[in-house]
Design an enzyme around this catalytic site. Structure first.
Site, short mmCIF file in Angstrom:
data_model
loop_
_atom_site.label_atom_id
_atom_site.label_comp_id
_atom_site.label_asym_id
_atom_site.label_seq_id
_atom_site.Cartn_x
_atom_site.Cartn_y
_atom_site.Cartn_z
N TYR A 105 -1.32 0.22 10.80
CA TYR A 105 -2.35 0.06 9.76
C TYR A 105 -0.66 0.05 8.77
O TYR A 105 -0.34 -0.23 7.76
CB TYR A 105 -3.19 1.40 8.78
CG TYR A 105 -3.62 0.39 7.57
CD1 TYR A 105 -3.75 -1.28 6.84
CD2 TYR A 105 -3.39 1.16 6.43
CE1 TYR A 105 -3.60 -1.73 6.22
CE2 TYR A 105 -3.46 0.40 5.16
CZ TYR A 105 -3.80 -0.70 4.96
OH TYR A 105 -4.63 -1.09 3.53
N SER A 112 1.03 -1.29 0.07
CA SER A 112 -0.01 -0.56 0.12
C SER A 112 0.79 1.03 0.22
O SER A 112 2.01 1.22 0.18
CB SER A 112 -0.94 0.13 1.36
OG SER A 112 -1.38 1.28 1.37
#
Ligand code: NDP
Ligand code: 8X3
Length: 266
Positions: free
Chosen positions: A165, A152
């Protein structure tokens, strides 16, 4: 490249195949001549996606399990390999690719207001689950096989409220590099794809079913869609054997970084 043109159809195992990137990748690779092994927790979704893959011309098998559970992961992989006729012995047909995609964010806010359960879900799924699945699949892979890890932009940069995260996706970034080193002697290439904002079920999961908060993430600009990432996976997996795309960062044109946006007021 249509894989079917090159002989027997290669097999790919895709985790997180019940929605978003995983589902789109399953359908895209099926249409491109791959056979698919589909994993996720939601059995009914897996059945629906498998049917669509079969309609697109693929042989498809499914197994439902939670990647946080190491024993379930070992069992699920063994079950899928057996269904596909793939083996770990010399001369056995092998798995051509793993798309290690299952993952999630849960919550967004200051770390000192974070919840143990949210942290555990992210770290256990995105880091340990990715490791469990990769380790279980490697014995069924061979020179020429490929692993694609779903990273990501959160694994390249840190943003407000992203703490755990972002840490989990920074771990995916590090593990993708480490796996590439560990597997180079075996001729197995490891790629990482790092998307920016993409409209999938991701934000509904992150905001625990708060549809208003989830929709707000994608307002005022054109986010990526799952097909954009599926196309990237298909590109990575269709390179010639001597080419490994190590790292690919893909953003909406309206997103320049984790912090810089061109959003229009709605
Ligand atoms: P979705 O929520 O649509 O898909 C997530 C998938 O992961 C689902 O198929 C889900 O299946 C599976 N999954 C989650 N937890 C588990 C678990 N414990 N065991 C097995 N499977 C699990 O989101 P995306 O498609 O967007 O996300 C896919 C990946 O892409 C994730 O790793 C995410 O972090 C990453 N990503 C997403 C971005 C975005 O903006 N959307 C951007 C960058 C990266 P099920 O619930 O059936 O188990
Ligand atoms: C998902 C993209 O920007 O929400 O990994 O972290 S972001």
């Amino acid at each position: 490249m249509n894989q079917a043109a090159n002989g027997p159809k290669p097999w790919v195992l895709i985790s997180g195949a019940t929605s978003g990137f995983g589902e789109a990748t399953a359908l895209t690779l099926s249409a491109a001549g791959w056979n698919v092994l589909l994993a996720g927790r939601r059995q009914e979704r897996l059945e629906r996606v498998a049917l669509a893959c079969q309609t697109a011309g693929a042989e498809a098998h499914i197994a439902a399990w939670d990647v946080r559970d190491r024993e379930a992961t070992d069992h699920g992989v063994a079950q899928l390999m057996q269904a596909a006729g793939l083996g770990s012995g010399d001369g056995d047909p092998k798995l051509r690719a793993l798309v290690n995609n299952a993952g999630l964010a849960v919550g967004k806010g200051p770390f000192d207001e974070g919840l143990d359960d949210d942290w555990a879900r992210m770290l256990d799924t995105n880091v340990k689950g990715l490791l469990f699945l990769a380790r279980a699949c490697v014995p069924y892979m061979c020179a020429g096989s490929r692993m694609v890890n779903m990273g990501s932009i959160a694994g390249k940069q840190v943003y407000t409220g992203g703490n755990v995260y972002c840490a989990s996706k920074h771990a995916v970034d590090a593990l993708s590099q480490a796996m590439r080193i560990d597997l180079v002697d075996r001729g197995i290439g490891v790629s990482q794809i790092c998307p920016g904002a993409a409209e999938t079920e991701f934000s509904m999961v992150r905001f625990k079913g708060d549809a208003e908060a989830a929709e707000a993430v994608y307002q005022g600009y054109d986010p990526l869609v799952a097909q954009d990432i599926a196309d990237a996976v298909e590109f990575v997996l269709s390179r010639p054997g001597h080419v490994c795309i190590n790292d690919m960062v893909i953003m909406p044109t309206a997103q320049a970084s984790a912090h810089h946006w061109n959003k229009q007021p709605s």
